[in-house]
Design a protein around this motif. Structure first.
Motif, mmCIF file in Angstrom:
data_model
loop_
_atom_site.group_PDB
_atom_site.id
_atom_site.type_symbol
_atom_site.label_atom_id
_atom_site.label_comp_id
_atom_site.label_asym_id
_atom_site.label_seq_id
_atom_site.Cartn_x
_atom_site.Cartn_y
_atom_site.Cartn_z
ATOM 1 N N UNK A 186 -3.090 1.736 -6.035
ATOM 2 C CA UNK A 186 -2.807 3.121 -5.712
ATOM 3 C C UNK A 186 -1.337 3.449 -5.703
ATOM 4 N N UNK A 187 -1.089 4.717 -5.384
ATOM 5 C CA UNK A 187 0.277 5.223 -5.308
ATOM 6 C C UNK A 187 0.491 5.932 -3.982
ATOM 7 N N UNK A 188 1.743 5.933 -3.556
ATOM 8 C CA UNK A 188 2.143 6.630 -2.336
ATOM 9 C C UNK A 188 3.424 7.388 -2.635
ATOM 10 N N UNK A 189 3.392 8.695 -2.386
ATOM 11 C CA UNK A 189 4.602 9.494 -2.539
ATOM 12 C C UNK A 189 4.952 10.122 -1.195
ATOM 13 N N UNK A 190 6.237 10.361 -1.002
ATOM 14 C CA UNK A 190 6.747 11.035 0.189
ATOM 15 C C UNK A 190 7.623 12.171 -0.289
ATOM 16 N N UNK A 191 7.216 13.387 0.024
ATOM 17 C CA UNK A 191 7.959 14.555 -0.434
ATOM 18 C C UNK A 191 8.003 14.654 -1.948
ATOM 19 N N UNK A 192 6.950 14.193 -2.612
ATOM 20 C CA UNK A 192 6.863 14.266 -4.062
ATOM 21 C C UNK A 192 7.518 13.106 -4.803
ATOM 22 N N UNK A 228 9.783 4.314 -1.629
ATOM 23 C CA UNK A 228 10.559 3.145 -2.060
ATOM 24 C C UNK A 228 9.925 1.832 -1.609
ATOM 25 N N UNK A 229 9.626 1.740 -0.330
ATOM 26 C CA UNK A 229 8.988 0.531 0.201
ATOM 27 C C UNK A 229 8.255 0.880 1.486
ATOM 28 N N UNK A 230 7.271 0.076 1.809
ATOM 29 C CA UNK A 230 6.519 0.327 3.033
ATOM 30 C C UNK A 230 5.308 -0.576 3.119
ATOM 31 N N UNK A 231 4.459 -0.252 4.078
ATOM 32 C CA UNK A 231 3.249 -1.019 4.321
ATOM 33 C C UNK A 231 2.062 -0.076 4.427
ATOM 34 N N UNK A 232 0.968 -0.467 3.799
ATOM 35 C CA UNK A 232 -0.281 0.289 3.866
ATOM 36 C C UNK A 232 -1.301 -0.590 4.587
ATOM 37 N N UNK A 233 -1.906 -0.060 5.635
ATOM 38 C CA UNK A 233 -2.942 -0.787 6.378
ATOM 39 C C UNK A 233 -4.258 -0.027 6.239
ATOM 40 N N UNK A 293 -1.291 -4.064 2.632
ATOM 41 C CA UNK A 293 -0.631 -4.201 1.325
ATOM 42 C C UNK A 293 0.809 -3.719 1.437
ATOM 43 N N UNK A 294 1.673 -4.318 0.641
ATOM 44 C CA UNK A 294 3.066 -3.886 0.560
ATOM 45 C C UNK A 294 3.192 -2.805 -0.505
ATOM 46 N N UNK A 295 3.943 -1.777 -0.188
ATOM 47 C CA UNK A 295 4.216 -0.689 -1.132
ATOM 48 C C UNK A 295 5.608 -0.926 -1.702
ATOM 49 N N UNK A 296 5.716 -0.940 -3.024
ATOM 50 C CA UNK A 296 7.001 -1.098 -3.703
ATOM 51 C C UNK A 296 7.077 -0.058 -4.814
ATOM 52 N N UNK A 297 8.150 0.721 -4.832
ATOM 53 C CA UNK A 297 8.367 1.745 -5.860
ATOM 54 C C UNK A 297 7.147 2.672 -5.973
ATOM 55 N N UNK A 339 -6.512 4.893 7.028
ATOM 56 C CA UNK A 339 -5.340 4.334 6.345
ATOM 57 C C UNK A 339 -4.077 4.700 7.119
ATOM 58 N N UNK A 340 -3.235 3.692 7.342
ATOM 59 C CA UNK A 340 -1.940 3.900 7.985
ATOM 60 C C UNK A 340 -0.839 3.499 7.010
ATOM 61 N N UNK A 341 0.156 4.360 6.870
ATOM 62 C CA UNK A 341 1.288 4.066 5.989
ATOM 63 C C UNK A 341 2.560 4.144 6.816
ATOM 64 N N UNK A 342 3.377 3.112 6.709
ATOM 65 C CA UNK A 342 4.644 3.104 7.440
ATOM 66 C C UNK A 342 5.755 2.619 6.518
ATOM 67 N N UNK A 343 6.974 3.034 6.867
ATOM 68 C CA UNK A 343 8.140 2.615 6.096
ATOM 69 C C UNK A 343 9.353 2.646 7.016
ATOM 70 N N UNK A 344 9.765 1.475 7.450
ATOM 71 C CA UNK A 344 10.954 1.357 8.300
ATOM 72 C C UNK A 344 12.156 1.142 7.393
#
Length: 146
Positions: free
Chosen positions: A42-48, A52-57, A70-74, A92-97
């Motif tokens: 899948x894909x994850x966008x923030x503000x379109x 960049x990076x994050x975690x999907x649970x 899963x790790x989110x990259x690009x 689904x939880x998405x986080x990006x520190x």
């Protein structure tokens, strides 16, 4: 009496070793046994823009199923079938520190970088996101607002 105790202990040990040798089937004693798993991409966008990076649970509604991370990259993530979720409905939880540019020193004198969560709580700790995972291809798309 002592000889009987040795025989009983020896017999018990033999039973345990025999049971361990039987296992759950297959050659790998750590092999997964349970409902089928599926691959997810899948894909994850923030503000379109791609995150960049994050975690999907993925937390299943059915508590007998497994949680998946899963790790989110690009802006993309991939979970292979052997590590994937089971068929079902997931919160689904998405986080990006992300680094703030600040550093702090802990009580032991070690310096660390200060991170800040950049995703709103409605997408992580208070998530309103969900996914229905089915047999076959599972391609998810999460478009988050800032």
């Amino acid at each position: 009496m002592r000889q009987l105790q040795r025989i009983t202990t020896g017999s018990s040990l033999l039973l345990v070793l025999a049971a361990a040798g039987l296992g759950c089937g297959g050659d790998d004693p750590n092999a997964y046994v349970g409902p089928p798993r599926v691959a997810v991409t899948g894909t994850v966008t923030l503000g379109g823009q791609p995150l960049e990076s994050g975690t999907l649970k993925m937390i299943p509604e059915d508590e007998s199923l497994r949680k998946v991370t899963a790790q989110i990259q690009a802006g993309t993530f991939t979970i292979s079938e052997p590590n994937g979720p089971n068929v079902g409905t997931y919160r689904v939880e998405i986080s990006s520190a992300q680094p703030t540019g600040e550093t702090k020193t802990d009580s032991s004198g070690e310096t660390f970088e200060v991170l800040k969560e950049v995703i709103q709580s409605q997408y992580n700790e208070n998530s309103e996101l969900s996914a229905e995972i089915k047999k076959g291809d599972n391609v998810l798309k999460f478009e988050l607002t800032e």
